[in-house]
Design an enzyme around this catalytic site. Structure first.
Site, PDB file in Angstrom:
ATOM      1  N   SER A  77      14.261  19.245  22.736  1.00 23.53           N
ATOM      2  CA  SER A  77      15.636  19.065  22.306  1.00 23.53           C
ATOM      3  C   SER A  77      16.521  19.328  23.541  1.00 23.53           C
ATOM      4  CB  SER A  77      15.893  20.074  21.192  1.00 23.53           C
ATOM      5  OG  SER A  77      17.196  19.996  20.756  1.00 23.53           O
ATOM      6  N   GLU A 106      24.907  10.329  31.233  1.00 23.99           N
ATOM      7  CA  GLU A 106      24.524   9.218  30.361  1.00 23.99           C
ATOM      8  C   GLU A 106      25.145   9.437  28.988  1.00 23.99           C
ATOM      9  OE1 GLU A 106      20.264   9.470  30.235  1.00 23.99           O
ATOM     10  OE2 GLU A 106      20.049   9.001  32.364  1.00 23.99           O
ATOM     11  N   LYS A 108      24.954  10.227  25.166  1.00 22.08           N
ATOM     12  CA  LYS A 108      24.003  10.822  24.243  1.00 22.08           C
ATOM     13  C   LYS A 108      23.958   9.919  23.015  1.00 22.08           C
ATOM     14  CE  LYS A 108      22.597  15.170  22.139  1.00 22.08           C
ATOM     15  NZ  LYS A 108      22.105  14.595  20.893  1.00 22.08           N
ATOM     16  N   ASP A 110      23.144   8.393  19.539  1.00 18.99           N
ATOM     17  CA  ASP A 110      23.002   9.070  18.260  1.00 18.99           C
ATOM     18  C   ASP A 110      22.150   8.229  17.328  1.00 18.99           C
ATOM     19  OD1 ASP A 110      23.307  10.854  16.258  1.00 18.99           O
ATOM     20  OD2 ASP A 110      25.391  10.373  15.820  1.00 18.99           O
ATOM     21  N   TYR A 212      15.688   6.034  28.032  1.00 16.64           N
ATOM     22  CA  TYR A 212      16.316   6.876  29.057  1.00 16.64           C
ATOM     23  C   TYR A 212      15.342   7.796  29.765  1.00 16.64           C
ATOM     24  CZ  TYR A 212      16.540   9.584  24.749  1.00 16.64           C
ATOM     25  OH  TYR A 212      16.232  10.165  23.553  1.00 16.64           O
ATOM     26  N   LYS A 301      28.470  17.952  23.673  1.00 17.25           N
ATOM     27  CA  LYS A 301      28.638  17.362  22.339  1.00 17.25           C
ATOM     28  C   LYS A 301      30.115  17.095  22.042  1.00 17.25           C
ATOM     29  CE  LYS A 301      25.836  17.793  18.924  1.00 17.25           C
ATOM     30  NZ  LYS A 301      25.049  16.831  18.128  1.00 17.25           N
ATOM     31  N   CYS A 393      52.532  -3.855 -10.345  1.00 13.49           N
ATOM     32  CA  CYS A 393      52.968  -3.223  -9.103  1.00 13.49           C
ATOM     33  C   CYS A 393      53.450  -1.803  -9.390  1.00 13.49           C
ATOM     34  CB  CYS A 393      54.089  -4.050  -8.488  1.00 13.49           C
ATOM     35  SG  CYS A 393      54.898  -3.236  -7.102  1.00 13.49           S
ATOM     36  N   CYS A 396      57.527  -1.801  -8.827  1.00 14.61           N
ATOM     37  CA  CYS A 396      58.509  -2.500  -9.659  1.00 14.61           C
ATOM     38  C   CYS A 396      57.966  -2.898 -11.022  1.00 14.61           C
ATOM     39  CB  CYS A 396      59.026  -3.731  -8.922  1.00 14.61           C
ATOM     40  SG  CYS A 396      57.778  -5.008  -8.725  1.00 14.61           S
ATOM     41  N   CYS A 409      52.089  -7.772  -5.133  1.00 16.31           N
ATOM     42  CA  CYS A 409      53.175  -7.702  -6.098  1.00 16.31           C
ATOM     43  C   CYS A 409      53.721  -9.125  -6.252  1.00 16.31           C
ATOM     44  CB  CYS A 409      54.265  -6.769  -5.578  1.00 16.31           C
ATOM     45  SG  CYS A 409      55.802  -6.895  -6.516  1.00 16.31           S
ATOM     46  N   CYS A 415      61.229  -6.488  -5.078  1.00 15.65           N
ATOM     47  CA  CYS A 415      60.480  -5.236  -5.273  1.00 15.65           C
ATOM     48  C   CYS A 415      61.018  -4.169  -4.322  1.00 15.65           C
ATOM     49  CB  CYS A 415      59.001  -5.490  -5.021  1.00 15.65           C
ATOM     50  SG  CYS A 415      58.000  -4.015  -5.163  1.00 15.65           S
TER      51      CYS A 415
HETATM   52  P1  AMP Z   1      19.406  17.113  19.787  1.00 17.74           P
HETATM   53  O1  AMP Z   1      18.466  16.317  18.927  1.00 17.74           O
HETATM   54  O2  AMP Z   1      20.806  17.134  19.267  1.00 17.74           O
HETATM   55  O3  AMP Z   1      18.849  18.442  20.170  1.00 17.74           O
HETATM   56  O4  AMP Z   1      19.548  16.339  21.154  1.00 17.74           O
HETATM   57  C1  AMP Z   1      18.431  15.973  21.885  1.00 17.74           C
HETATM   58  C2  AMP Z   1      18.163  14.527  21.652  1.00 17.74           C
HETATM   59  O5  AMP Z   1      19.174  13.722  22.225  1.00 17.74           O
HETATM   60  C3  AMP Z   1      16.949  14.039  22.327  1.00 17.74           C
HETATM   61  O6  AMP Z   1      15.809  14.346  21.587  1.00 17.74           O
HETATM   62  C4  AMP Z   1      17.167  12.578  22.369  1.00 17.74           C
HETATM   63  O7  AMP Z   1      16.667  11.983  21.210  1.00 17.74           O
HETATM   64  C5  AMP Z   1      18.665  12.424  22.305  1.00 17.74           C
HETATM   65  N1  AMP Z   1      19.250  11.688  23.417  1.00 17.74           N
HETATM   66  C6  AMP Z   1      20.199  10.727  23.262  1.00 17.74           C
HETATM   67  N2  AMP Z   1      20.567  10.209  24.430  1.00 17.74           N
HETATM   68  C7  AMP Z   1      19.854  10.827  25.384  1.00 17.74           C
HETATM   69  C8  AMP Z   1      19.793  10.701  26.801  1.00 17.74           C
HETATM   70  N3  AMP Z   1      20.574   9.839  27.471  1.00 17.74           N
HETATM   71  N4  AMP Z   1      18.932  11.497  27.452  1.00 17.74           N
HETATM   72  C9  AMP Z   1      18.159  12.389  26.790  1.00 17.74           C
HETATM   73  N5  AMP Z   1      18.170  12.546  25.446  1.00 17.74           N
HETATM   74  C10 AMP Z   1      19.013  11.779  24.738  1.00 17.74           C
HETATM   75 ZN    ZN Z   2      56.593  -4.764  -6.726  1.00 17.71          ZN
END
Ligand code: AMP
Ligand code: ZN
Length: 655
Positions: A77, A106, A108, A110, A212, A301, A393, A396, A409, A415
């Site tokens: 993580s 880079e 992050k 999601d 990445y 974050k 409406c 009115c 309306c 109105c």
């Molecule tokens: P978290 O899950 O919130 O602990 O964040 C870690 C996760 O961010 C990693 O396991 C990746 O899946 C994700 N992640 C997204 N973008 C990147 C990036 N550019 N480099 C490394 N990890 C990334």
């Molecule tokens: Zn009206």
């Protein structure tokens, strides 16, 4: 191997790569389909299917369950920081130990992290992160993702780490095609699709993998930095996020984070922060890992842009065009640093499509717009009830009219809320900019003083106002003075204030710049107007219809006789056209301009700016350290200039 099969597979994969990774198609859809059908027939006839055949991407039968997969190198993580101060301390601490260290920045992403094991140039296994040591084997699912290479140039054993995402545009398209069962959120949709036992479901979601990370398993590749890794990933056909910066300047590092946060809402995929890594792999090895995190990287974050909360009520607001706009009243919730208690719901058909119910828990998302929107339902409860659009409406009491999407309306001319909203628009900051005329005040003017048109506003005296309850002398005087002052106005602001359908701020400005006076604008026909850069036929018709309507002309004449004076746009007609009609993208760092100022200059000189490079972009201004946007511009053959040339264009245009 059957004759021609290798070539056919290679050709198809090359086209798919251009389309899905480079976003620059090299073949017409029909041609691709014909080649694909040819391959299917050949495979059927011979019973041979190559490991990187695109036919493997459709997803075979449903699996019974997921097998476990032991990651060859552990997945971690990321440690988090929430403030710039924390990030600066992280970087400074590294610097104290390694004065020469550089950092990469880079997105992050999601989505769902994914570990891809390649050997001998082919994808062998794809697995979810799980607990970092053991994940689930989702190879059959991941194989369906078209932007992921099944075959790579590199032959050694390695694990590629990336994120499975669903683009916002893919989710929108999916929901249009599946109105009864819409997806609510890109991250959940991606994760759900990968963890679906039926790979055909995965295939139908149109996911992407953005890579990445790279773990060498046999020491084959000599990569020394994150920069090398990103280059390696690109060279091997992986899709890599647009943003990548490398710097040894901590101040600039913090700026990059801000830049990403600004770009965030405009991206076609979700990101929830920035990842900062030490560039040099040798330093990474020395720093190593804690139990959970690498010591050489950190995630900055951002605050959530999407939360869930309960929808308490839907109000129907009457707009100046008579449209009844649904407004959601929410249980107040923190979202991106502000408390949100209202959100838009677009229209009736959106409410139906998303099956939004009162008393349900809904997803609320904030994009760049001021007002947040509801993207879907998170959870229904026993007391959830459907949203029923009103039959009359709310202002009115006239019956509503409906088309496929909106309700209106039927009494627009008389109105109260329509009239007040029109006045409110007229007085608004971007229009005539008359201070003190809030919705509430205009309602009082309408109720007590019979103010219906802008002309009526100018006929008011301070005396009329002081007679109203709650308007002390000073307040009445100020409002009266503000109304009077607005008689001196810019032509563009006045055109906008008229509230012509489809004519926003920019269109009003263009009309003013082109026609330079009301008489010329009134005399213009549709073809004159649609000849202007951004004007479609519909807008042109709206403008012409507006100036043909006797009621509108009467108001305009009335205003002129009340003393309205309109200033023509400054400068020569169509002046400052250095970027006229051009869409310009800024990338990299500019030394002599702040980003915002450079954007302003482009707009002041007739151009428009965009945040990402696409075929509709005409010019790219590339500053120092420009990255993927520059690459893409080159690929698309878009004109590219450096900062010096940009500066010169502006100087030349403005003497
Ligand atoms: P978290 O899950 O919130 O602990 O964040 C870690 C996760 O961010 C990693 O396991 C990746 O899946 C994700 N992640 C997204 N973008 C990147 C990036 N550019 N480099 C490394 N990890 C990334
Ligand atoms: Zn009206």
């Amino acid at each position: 191997m059957p004759d021609g099969m290798r070539e056919l597979v290679d050709t198809l994969n090359k086209h798919a790569y251009s389309y899905y990774v480079l976003d620059a198609p090299t073949v017409a859809d029909g041609e691709y389909d014909a080649l694909y059908d040819e391959l299917v027939a050949l495979e059927r006839r011979t019973g041979v299917v190559l490991p990187d055949s695109p036919t493997l991407r459709v997803g075979g039968g449903t699996l019974k369950g997921f097998k476990k997969y032991v990651h060859k190198s552990r997945l971690y993580s990321l440690d988090k920081c929430k403030t710039k101060g924390e990030l600066a301390r992280f970087a400074e601490k590294i610097r104290a130990q390694y004065p020469e260290a550089a950092f990469t920045v880079e997105y992050k992403l999601d989505g769902l992290s994914i570990n891809l094991f390649y050997e001998g140039g082919t994808l062998k296994t794809a697995a979810t992160r799980g607990n970092g040591i053991i994940g689930e084997d989702v190879t059959a699912q991941i194989r369906t993702i078209k932007s992921l290479p099944l075959k790579i140039n590199y032959n050694g054993a390695c694990e590629i780490v990336g994120e499975v995402i669903m683009r916002k545009s893919a989710l929108r398209d999916y929901n249009l095609k599946n109105p009864l069962d819409p997806l609510k959120n890109e991250r959940n949709a991606a994760a759900g699709a990968v963890r679906n036992l039926d790979p055909r479901v995965t295939a139908s979601r149109r996911l992407d993998v953005m890579a990445y990370g790279f773990e060498n398993l046999d020491g084959g590749a000599e990569l020394k930095t994150q920069e090398d890794i990103v280059g390696f990933l690109k060279n091997n056909g992986f899709l890599v996020a647009e943003y990548y910066k490398k710097t040894d300047n901590i101040e600039y590092l913090l700026e990059c984070v801000d830049e990403i946060e600004r770009e965030r809402a405009d991206l076609d995929y979700l990101i929830d922060g920035a990842v900062i890594k030490i560039d040099e792999l040798a330093i990474r090895d020395e720093l190593g890992y804690t139990e959970k995190f690498p010591r050489f990287a950190v995630a900055y974050k951002f605050e959530a842009l999407e939360v869930t909360t309960v929808l308490k009520e839907v109000k129907w607001q009457v707009s100046r065009t008579g449209k009844l706009n649904p407004l959601a009243v929410l249980e107040p919730v923190e979202l991106g640093g502000v408390t949100v208690s209202r959100a838009t719901l677009s229209n009736v058909s959106e409410i139906k499509r998303k099956a939004i119910k009162i008393n349900s828990r809904v997803f609320v998302r904030r994009s760049n717009d001021v007002i947040p929107e509801i993207t879907g339902v998170a959870e229904d409860f026993a007391d959830s009830v459907e949203v029923t659009p009103p039959l009359v409406c709310p202002s009115c009491g006239a019956p509503v009219e409906a088309d496929a999407v909106f309700i209106y309306c039927s009494n627009r001319e008389n109105c109260r809320d329509v009239i007040v909203s029109r006045l409110r628009h007229y007085a608004s900051r971007d229009a005539m900019n008359i201070e003190g005329l809030s919705q509430k005040t205009l309602e009082i003017f309408y109720d007590k003083l019979g103010v219906v048109t802008p002309c009526d506003l100018y006929k008011l005296t301070a005396r009329d106002l002081t007679d109203l309850e709650g308007f002390r002398d000073k307040k009445a005087e100020n409002i009266a003075a503000a109304i009077k002052a607005s008689l001196d106005a810019d032509l563009a602001d006045f055109i906008y204030a008229l509230g012509i359908e489809n004519v926003g701020k920019k269109a009003a400005k263009d009309l003013a710049a082109r026609f330079r006076g009301l008489d010329a604008l009134k005399a213009a026909d549709e073809s004159d107007i649609s000849a202007l850069g951004d004007f479609g036929g519909v807008t042109a018709r709206c403008v012409c219809d507006f100036f043909k309507d006797g009621k509108n002309l009467k108001i305009i004449d009335g205003l002129l006789s009340l003393g309205l004076k309109l200033r023509e746009p400054k400068g020569e007609a169509q002046r400052g056209g250095a970027f006229l009609g051009k869409t310009v993208v800024l990338t990299g760092t500019l030394d002599g301009f702040k980003r915002v100022r450079a954007k302003e200059l482009i707009e002041e000189n007739g151009g428009e700016t965009a945040d990402s490079v696409s075929a509709r972009v005409n010019l790219v201004v590339a500053g120092g350290d420009a990255g993927s946007k520059l690459d893409k511009a080159k690929k698309l053959g878009i004109e590219i200039i450096d900062e010096a040339a940009f500066k010169k264009m502006i100087e030349d245009a403005n003497g």
